[in-house]
Design a protein around this motif. Structure first.
Motif, short mmCIF file in Angstrom:
data_model
loop_
_atom_site.label_atom_id
_atom_site.label_comp_id
_atom_site.label_asym_id
_atom_site.label_seq_id
_atom_site.Cartn_x
_atom_site.Cartn_y
_atom_site.Cartn_z
N SER A 99 22.14 78.79 67.95
CA SER A 99 21.27 77.65 68.40
C SER A 99 20.20 76.53 68.30
O SER A 99 21.45 75.68 68.30
CB SER A 99 21.36 77.70 70.79
N LEU A 100 19.44 77.36 67.75
CA LEU A 100 18.42 76.48 67.51
C LEU A 100 18.70 76.24 65.60
O LEU A 100 18.64 74.95 65.70
CB LEU A 100 17.22 76.83 67.27
N TRP A 101 19.23 76.81 65.04
CA TRP A 101 19.76 76.29 63.30
C TRP A 101 21.08 75.14 63.62
O TRP A 101 21.16 74.26 62.67
CB TRP A 101 20.33 77.74 63.10
N VAL B 189 22.10 69.57 63.94
CA VAL B 189 21.73 67.67 63.59
C VAL B 189 21.25 66.81 63.61
O VAL B 189 21.35 66.25 63.18
CB VAL B 189 22.92 67.91 65.44
N LEU B 190 19.89 67.24 63.73
CA LEU B 190 19.10 66.83 63.72
C LEU B 190 19.18 66.62 61.82
O LEU B 190 18.26 64.89 61.65
CB LEU B 190 17.50 67.66 64.24
N MET B 191 19.44 67.34 61.07
CA MET B 191 19.45 66.93 59.90
C MET B 191 20.27 66.08 59.31
O MET B 191 19.55 65.05 58.37
CB MET B 191 19.85 68.38 59.08
N GLU C 176 25.42 79.60 65.74
CA GLU C 176 25.18 77.84 64.85
C GLU C 176 26.29 76.52 65.67
O GLU C 176 26.03 76.09 65.89
CB GLU C 176 25.06 78.43 63.74
N PRO C 177 27.72 76.98 64.23
CA PRO C 177 28.70 76.36 64.10
C PRO C 177 28.66 75.85 66.04
O PRO C 177 29.96 74.16 65.96
CB PRO C 177 29.76 77.19 63.39
#
Length: 294
Positions: free
Chosen positions: A174-176, A181-183, A237-238
């Motif tokens: 989830s953090l990845w 999204v932040l990236m 993640e996805p």
């Protein structure tokens, strides 16, 4: 060449490098110590391990390619393609473990490749905005934060059991997803110069999320069998990145009326194939199982 084609090439390159980095880091997380250690202690020990740093540098190269992909394509497109890292990790992990890939694994690998192709082509992901406002991010923190805290609490309560590895894997994945999204917002400001990037509100949470995600992921590898942790990381993640891409960046899938059924089936197949590949990648092949030379 179309922008989505460029994004596809960068995303596939990122998937390859992330797969190599993950395989190296997974081995380091298990080999660095035989003693039971917590998340922070494990991370500090890994920081002194040369093999882990090699894996981290390779994975960092993958994140660089992922950033390049996000500059040309949507989070939905890039994260769907990043899932193919399992297709690269499968033969690499098998080679490191000294075993061969089973026909069962190849079957799921082919299904995963087909499912990703359907999502990318039939889904036709559209590119939304690159950044979200403070109010939107407050909503994300208010909803995602408690969920992740509950997973961490559950992992502590079930320490020593397989469910702990699953819960830590969900947090790491989830953090990845949040990291991706932040990236997207950070990459969008690169053309404006380094000073604009340094003033960007997303930059510092992005860096912090990367560190925390790395530490939790290593802890998930140590908490139990890789068959428990790796599927949780790879699936969550996805899913998280895609939900956030739609919810806060305004991205959309455009399959048309007749394409939604194919898209739903493809997503289900992708999740099932990801879980099965991760599970069988982590576990040794059963004795007598049919194999392929790969």
């Amino acid at each position: 060449m179309h922008r989505s084609d460029i994004a596809t090439l960068f995303a596939l390159g990122a998937a390859l490098m992330i797969a190599v980095g993950d395989v190296i880091q997974q081995r380091s997380a298990h080999d660095v110590t035989d003693e039971p250690v917590g998340t922070v202690a494990l991370f500090l020990q890994l920081l002194r391990d040369k093999q882990w740093w090699l894996g981290s540098l390779v994975a960092a190269g993958g994140f660089g390619l992922q950033a390049a992909a996000l500059a040309f394509g949507s989070v939905l497109l890039v994260q769907a393609l990043i899932v193919t890292s399992l297709l690269f990790a499968l033969p690499l992990s098998a080679r490191f473990a000294g075993r061969r890939i089973t026909r069962y694994q190849w079957m799921w690998a082919v299904l995963l490749a087909i499912a990703v192709a359907v999502i990318v082509t039939v889904g036709d992901p559209s590119k939304g905005q690159s950044r979200a406002g403070l109010q939107t991010w407050t909503w994300v923190i208010a909803t995602l934060g408690p969920f992740l805290l509950l997973c961490l609490l559950g992992a502590r309560l079930y320490k020593g059991k397989p469910v702990a590895a699953v819960l830590l894997g969900v947090v790491a994945g989830s953090l990845w997803g949040l990291f991706a999204v932040l990236m997207k917002g950070v990459v969008d400001q690169l053309d404006n110069g380094i000073w604009a990037v340094l003033k960007l509100p997303e930059l510092y949470p992005w860096a912090a999320v990367a560190v925390v995600a790395t530490a939790v992921q290593q802890a998930s590898f140590r908490a139990g069998s890789m068959a428990a942790s790796l599927p949780a990381v790879t699936v969550s993640e996805p899913l998280v990145a895609s939900v956030l891409g739609v919810a806060i960046l305004g991205e959309m899938l455009r399959p048309g009326r007749s394409g939604w059924a194919f898209l739903v089936v493809a997503v289900v197949v992708m999740i099932a194939a990801t879980v099965e590949l991760a599970r069988t990648e982590a576990a040794p092949a059963p004795e007598g199982a049919p194999t392929s030379s790969g």
